[in-house]
Scaffold this motif. Structure first.
Motif, PDB file in Angstrom:
ATOM      1  N   PHE A  73       0.843  -1.201   0.000  1.00 52.93           N
ATOM      2  CA  PHE A  73       0.000   0.000   0.000  1.00 52.93           C
ATOM      3  C   PHE A  73       0.880   1.253   0.000  1.00 52.93           C
ATOM      4  O   PHE A  73       0.631   2.214  -0.741  1.00 52.93           O
ATOM      5  N   THR A  74       1.932   1.215   0.812  1.00 54.54           N
ATOM      6  CA  THR A  74       2.864   2.346   0.857  1.00 54.54           C
ATOM      7  C   THR A  74       3.666   2.445  -0.432  1.00 54.54           C
ATOM      8  O   THR A  74       3.871   3.543  -0.961  1.00 54.54           O
ATOM      9  N   VAL A  75       4.109   1.311  -0.960  1.00 53.54           N
ATOM     10  CA  VAL A  75       4.840   1.300  -2.227  1.00 53.54           C
ATOM     11  C   VAL A  75       3.982   1.877  -3.342  1.00 53.54           C
ATOM     12  O   VAL A  75       4.457   2.668  -4.178  1.00 53.54           O
ATOM     13  N   LEU A  76       2.713   1.491  -3.373  1.00 54.88           N
ATOM     14  CA  LEU A  76       1.783   2.005  -4.384  1.00 54.88           C
ATOM     15  C   LEU A  76       1.762   3.531  -4.362  1.00 54.88           C
ATOM     16  O   LEU A  76       1.894   4.196  -5.410  1.00 54.88           O
ATOM     17  N   HIS A  77       1.629   4.103  -3.177  1.00 51.32           N
ATOM     18  CA  HIS A  77       1.547   5.561  -3.065  1.00 51.32           C
ATOM     19  C   HIS A  77       2.906   6.233  -3.194  1.00 51.32           C
ATOM     20  O   HIS A  77       2.984   7.387  -3.632  1.00 51.32           O
ATOM     21  N   ALA A 109       6.501   5.179   8.539  1.00 53.14           N
ATOM     22  CA  ALA A 109       6.814   6.602   8.712  1.00 53.14           C
ATOM     23  C   ALA A 109       6.653   7.356   7.403  1.00 53.14           C
ATOM     24  O   ALA A 109       6.106   8.475   7.372  1.00 53.14           O
ATOM     25  N   ASP A 110       7.112   6.755   6.298  1.00 52.53           N
ATOM     26  CA  ASP A 110       6.971   7.408   5.000  1.00 52.53           C
ATOM     27  C   ASP A 110       5.495   7.505   4.608  1.00 52.53           C
ATOM     28  O   ASP A 110       5.040   8.534   4.086  1.00 52.53           O
ATOM     29  N   ASP A 117       6.236   9.583  -6.539  1.00 47.18           N
ATOM     30  CA  ASP A 117       7.428   9.721  -7.378  1.00 47.18           C
ATOM     31  C   ASP A 117       7.096  10.255  -8.767  1.00 47.18           C
ATOM     32  O   ASP A 117       8.000  10.477  -9.582  1.00 47.18           O
ATOM     33  N   GLY A 118       5.814  10.433  -9.046  1.00 49.04           N
ATOM     34  CA  GLY A 118       5.396  11.054 -10.303  1.00 49.04           C
ATOM     35  C   GLY A 118       4.976  10.094 -11.399  1.00 49.04           C
ATOM     36  O   GLY A 118       4.815  10.504 -12.551  1.00 49.04           O
ATOM     37  N   PHE A 119       4.784   8.822 -11.057  1.00 49.53           N
ATOM     38  CA  PHE A 119       4.430   7.828 -12.072  1.00 49.53           C
ATOM     39  C   PHE A 119       2.929   7.583 -12.136  1.00 49.53           C
ATOM     40  O   PHE A 119       2.223   7.657 -11.125  1.00 49.53           O
ATOM     41  N   ASP A 120       2.446   7.266 -13.331  1.00 49.38           N
ATOM     42  CA  ASP A 120       1.154   6.608 -13.466  1.00 49.38           C
ATOM     43  C   ASP A 120       1.356   5.158 -13.044  1.00 49.38           C
ATOM     44  O   ASP A 120       2.385   4.547 -13.368  1.00 49.38           O
ATOM     45  N   VAL A 121       0.387   4.609 -12.332  1.00 49.81           N
ATOM     46  CA  VAL A 121       0.563   3.286 -11.746  1.00 49.81           C
ATOM     47  C   VAL A 121      -0.407   2.273 -12.337  1.00 49.81           C
ATOM     48  O   VAL A 121      -1.608   2.538 -12.475  1.00 49.81           O
ATOM     49  N   TYR A 122       0.127   1.114 -12.664  1.00 50.66           N
ATOM     50  CA  TYR A 122      -0.655  -0.065 -12.984  1.00 50.66           C
ATOM     51  C   TYR A 122      -0.481  -1.027 -11.808  1.00 50.66           C
ATOM     52  O   TYR A 122       0.589  -1.620 -11.640  1.00 50.66           O
ATOM     53  N   ALA A 123      -1.504  -1.142 -10.984  1.00 51.33           N
ATOM     54  CA  ALA A 123      -1.435  -2.033  -9.830  1.00 51.33           C
ATOM     55  C   ALA A 123      -1.752  -3.460 -10.262  1.00 51.33           C
ATOM     56  O   ALA A 123      -2.683  -3.697 -11.040  1.00 51.33           O
ATOM     57  N   LEU A 124      -0.974  -4.416  -9.746  1.00 50.27           N
ATOM     58  CA  LEU A 124      -1.115  -5.810 -10.141  1.00 50.27           C
ATOM     59  C   LEU A 124      -1.139  -6.676  -8.890  1.00 50.27           C
ATOM     60  O   LEU A 124      -0.190  -6.669  -8.102  1.00 50.27           O
ATOM     61  N   SER A 125      -2.245  -7.383  -8.695  1.00 46.73           N
ATOM     62  CA  SER A 125      -2.399  -8.279  -7.550  1.00 46.73           C
ATOM     63  C   SER A 125      -2.529  -9.711  -8.033  1.00 46.73           C
ATOM     64  O   SER A 125      -3.008  -9.959  -9.138  1.00 46.73           O
ATOM     65  N   PHE A 126      -2.122 -10.650  -7.180  1.00 44.56           N
ATOM     66  CA  PHE A 126      -2.129 -12.053  -7.570  1.00 44.56           C
ATOM     67  C   PHE A 126      -2.905 -12.898  -6.573  1.00 44.56           C
ATOM     68  O   PHE A 126      -2.692 -12.820  -5.364  1.00 44.56           O
TER      69      PHE A 126
END
Length: 220
Positions: A16-20, A170-171, A25-34
């Motif tokens: 969840f933190t990595v996603l945000h 914290a981040d 960081d300025g990227f468009d995100v394609y979230a991928l779950s398995f």
């Protein structure tokens, strides 16, 4: 033109933190779950809800067929989930054989297909002792392979590789994230158990940051 990345997103507090972080960081995100046959789908349900509410592209991919090849984990088989801290020897029963190599390979292929430049995932220092596929040498080698595996060079990036769960939290708190929108417990009950390794480490992270976990626990 905004660049994009694929984020391996389980629905847990780390991913969840990595996603945000990727969004920040300025990227468009394609979230991928398995769905790899894990004990419950609560994390996946949480992940879908977060992505829908935030307008994030999200795929949940069924790869449960791999369980005929890579069984033997407390996260996938009928094996008791161990309780206690991750440093305990018993936590090795939660290792799913070759999981991150499999998931990263699929995510890298997806990144090529959507024109993304990298794959983000949530390996961190707290997992190094137990999970070989979360260690720096693994991430570095996977990155090396990913850069040459296709005509398009895809980076493998773990933004918290040398930080622990408290640092990740914290981040996330600095980004204003609401961790009620996550699920960490290995058990898929109404409340988090508060006893499994995932819960113990999560609760320690919140205590280290001096804040309360918004999730409800059956036992702490």
């Amino acid at each position: 033109m905004t660049k994009s990345v694929v984020v391996i997103y389980s629905g847990g507090m780390d991913s969840f933190t990595v996603l945000h972080r990727a969004i920040a960081d300025g990227f468009d995100v394609y979230a991928l779950s398995f769905d790899y046959g894990q004990r419950h789908k609560k994390e996946l349900d949480v992940a879908a809800k977060v992505c829908k509410s935030n307008g994030i592209s999200h795929k949940i991919v069924d790869i449960t067929a791999i369980n005929s090849l890579v069984g033997g984990s407390a996260l996938t088989d009928d094996i008791d989930v161990p309780e206690g801290h991750y440093q305990e020897q018993s936590m090795k029963s939660t290792v799913v054989p070759n999981r991150n190599m499999i998931l990263l390979s699929l995510a890298i292929g997806y990144a090529v297909s959507v024109g993304a430049e990298a794959v983000y995932y949530g390996a961190h220092s707290g997992d190094h002792a137990i999970y070989p596929d979360c260690r720096p040498e693994f991430v570095e080698k996977m990155n090396d392979v990913s850069l040459i595996a296709n005509y398009e060079a895809i980076r493998v990036h773990s933004p918290y590789l040398y930080q622990d769960k408290s640092d990740i939290l914290a981040d996330g708190l600095a980004m204003g994230l609401d961790y009620a929108n996550t699920w960490t417990c290995y058990n898929g009950r109404e409340q988090a158990c508060g006893r499994c390794g995932a819960c113990v480490e999560r609760l320690e992270a919140f205590a280290a940051q001096g804040v309360s976990d918004p999730l409800s626990y059956a036992a702490t």
